[in-house]
Design an enzyme around this catalytic site. Structure first.
Site, PDB file in Angstrom:
ATOM      1  N   CYS A   1      41.793   1.678  73.002  1.00 37.28           N
ATOM      2  CA  CYS A   1      43.152   1.127  72.935  1.00 37.28           C
ATOM      3  C   CYS A   1      44.191   2.202  73.248  1.00 37.28           C
ATOM      4  O   CYS A   1      44.194   3.268  72.629  1.00 37.28           O
ATOM      5  CB  CYS A   1      43.391   0.576  71.534  1.00 37.28           C
ATOM      6  SG  CYS A   1      45.107   0.119  71.188  1.00 37.28           S
TER       7      CYS A   1
ATOM      8  N   THR B   1      45.401  -5.292  64.420  1.00 35.42           N
ATOM      9  CA  THR B   1      45.549  -4.313  65.493  1.00 35.42           C
ATOM     10  C   THR B   1      45.169  -2.904  65.047  1.00 35.42           C
ATOM     11  O   THR B   1      45.109  -2.592  63.859  1.00 35.42           O
ATOM     12  CB  THR B   1      47.009  -4.292  66.004  1.00 35.42           C
ATOM     13  OG1 THR B   1      47.866  -3.885  64.935  1.00 35.42           O
ATOM     14  CG2 THR B   1      47.429  -5.649  66.514  1.00 35.42           C
TER      15      THR B   1
ATOM     16  N   TYR C   1      50.811  -4.669  80.931  1.00 34.89           N
ATOM     17  CA  TYR C   1      50.380  -5.888  80.244  1.00 34.89           C
ATOM     18  C   TYR C   1      51.187  -7.089  80.722  1.00 34.89           C
ATOM     19  O   TYR C   1      50.671  -8.204  80.831  1.00 34.89           O
ATOM     20  CB  TYR C   1      50.525  -5.726  78.727  1.00 34.89           C
ATOM     21  CG  TYR C   1      49.432  -4.908  78.098  1.00 34.89           C
ATOM     22  CD1 TYR C   1      48.318  -5.512  77.531  1.00 34.89           C
ATOM     23  CD2 TYR C   1      49.507  -3.509  78.066  1.00 34.89           C
ATOM     24  CE1 TYR C   1      47.306  -4.772  76.948  1.00 34.89           C
ATOM     25  CE2 TYR C   1      48.502  -2.754  77.489  1.00 34.89           C
ATOM     26  CZ  TYR C   1      47.402  -3.387  76.932  1.00 34.89           C
ATOM     27  OH  TYR C   1      46.403  -2.639  76.371  1.00 34.89           O
TER      28      TYR C   1
END
Length: 356
Positions: free
Chosen positions: A67, A134, A198
């Site tokens: 990530c 997350t 994104y």
């Protein structure tokens, strides 16, 4: 950041958020769910403040190498030498819609928290927790509960609130004299580049994608120009701004160029940004935190909406990351008045690092 207290989130949104904090709807512009747990960890806590006190050995940073938002925290923790003060938990690169899991650890359990998935630490804080699961997340080892997942604030607090536990020679990643300009640059990098890729990848319409693509490349051209005459984004030394840009650049050709359709150029086709990215990659604390195999596995396996067969590409060739960059000609002192961190600890080495 918009820390909207509204917790009404659809199942689809939560599933997408678990994939990296994002969701999109067909026909709509991409949006990022920014409803984080904003409790801070501070040197001094005022009465009534939503914060807990800094305490070495109490907190565990849970941060998947795959990530980009979590990769930031791994880099900053290493640059500042906080390994003894804050432990590190490393989930694997792939997960289901429910949670990041500790599938790389023996028996699939985090060795300190003794849980199989980070969601358990979120539910320990709030059994009714309904927002995104997350990483990065900082967990209180004494309670097993998440303290914060506000990734942008976590790294700033590591620099400013944990100074008593920084290693000797730790760089100043958030210099007070530069903060006003840094905040502006970081805001633009977040909205246009970190989040911009994104926005391209999860666009819900051709119109949304076209607009996102144009915004991204306007920012990339601005960065190419800004870095042509300065070694780092704020001048002669590395700061938090460079960390935030690096984690997007290092994923660009391997993931974003094709998977997210950010394909005007490869990073390797942008002379200044490519040299800058290699300069950082070869700097202790940056490339030694990167695992390209985990990065590719995450995006190409988890994003089944974009890659239904979960086929992971073998490329690109990574040898270029180790070639000479020539950025020394711009001068500068990478760590300012500080020094480089020492070797990566054996237990924290990236399994598939391309660095010797």
């Amino acid at each position: 950041m918009d820390n909207n207290p509204d917790t009404s989130t659809t199942t689809t949104e939560l599933e997408e958020h678990a994939k990296g904090g994002v969701y999109s709807s067909k026909g709509k512009d991409y949006q990022r769910d920014t409803r984080y747990i904003t409790t801070r960890i501070k040197r001094t806590v005022e009465p009534g403040e939503d914060a807990v006190a800094v305490e070495p050995g109490r907190f565990r940073l849970v941060a998947a190498r795959a990530c980009p938002w979590a990769n930031r925290t791994i880099i900053v923790r290493r640059l500042l030498g906080l390994e003894d003060a804050i432990s590190l938990g490393l989930p694997g690169p792939t997960h289901d819609a429910d949670s990041w899991t500790f599938d790389l650890d023996p028996d699939g359990l985090d060795p300190v928290l003794r849980i199989p998935r980070i969601k358990d630490a979120y539910l320990k804080r709030d059994p009714q927790y309904s927002r995104g699961i997350t990483v990065p997340a900082v967990v209180d080892e004494t309670t097993g509960a998440v303290v914060t997942n506000d990734f942008a604030q976590i790294t700033l607090d590591l620099s400013t609130e944990w100074t008593d536990f920084h290693r000797e020679g730790a760089p100043d990643l958030y210099p007070e004299a530069l903060r006003e300009e840094m905040d502006q640059v970081m805001r633009r990098i977040f909205t246009e580049v970190n989040n911009g890729v994104y926005r391209c990848g999860f666009a819900g319409s051709q119109e949304a994608y076209d607009a996102a693509y144009d915004r991204l490349w306007t920012a990339m051209d601005w960065l190419e120009e800004r870095l042509a005459t300065r070694r780092y984004l704020m001048g002669e030394s590395i700061t938090e701004v460079d960390v935030r840009l690096f984690t997007t650049l290092v994923r660009f050709d391997a993931v974003y160029h094709g998977h997210f359709k950010c394909n005007r150029n490869k990073l390797t086709e942008m002379p200044v940004l490519w040299a800058y990215a290699r300069d950082l990659f070869q700097t202790p604390g940056f490339g030694d935190t990167v695992d390209f195999e985990q990065i590719k596995a995450h995006y190409y396996v988890v994003h089944t909406d974009l890659n239904p067969l979960s086929i992971v590409p073998k490329g690109p060739d990574l040898a270029g990351w180790l070639t000479e960059h020539g950025r020394e000609s711009l001068g500068g002192r990478p760590f300012g008045d500080g020094t480089a961190p020492g070797p990566v600890r054996q237990a924290e080495r990236a399994p598939h690092s391309i660095l010797a």
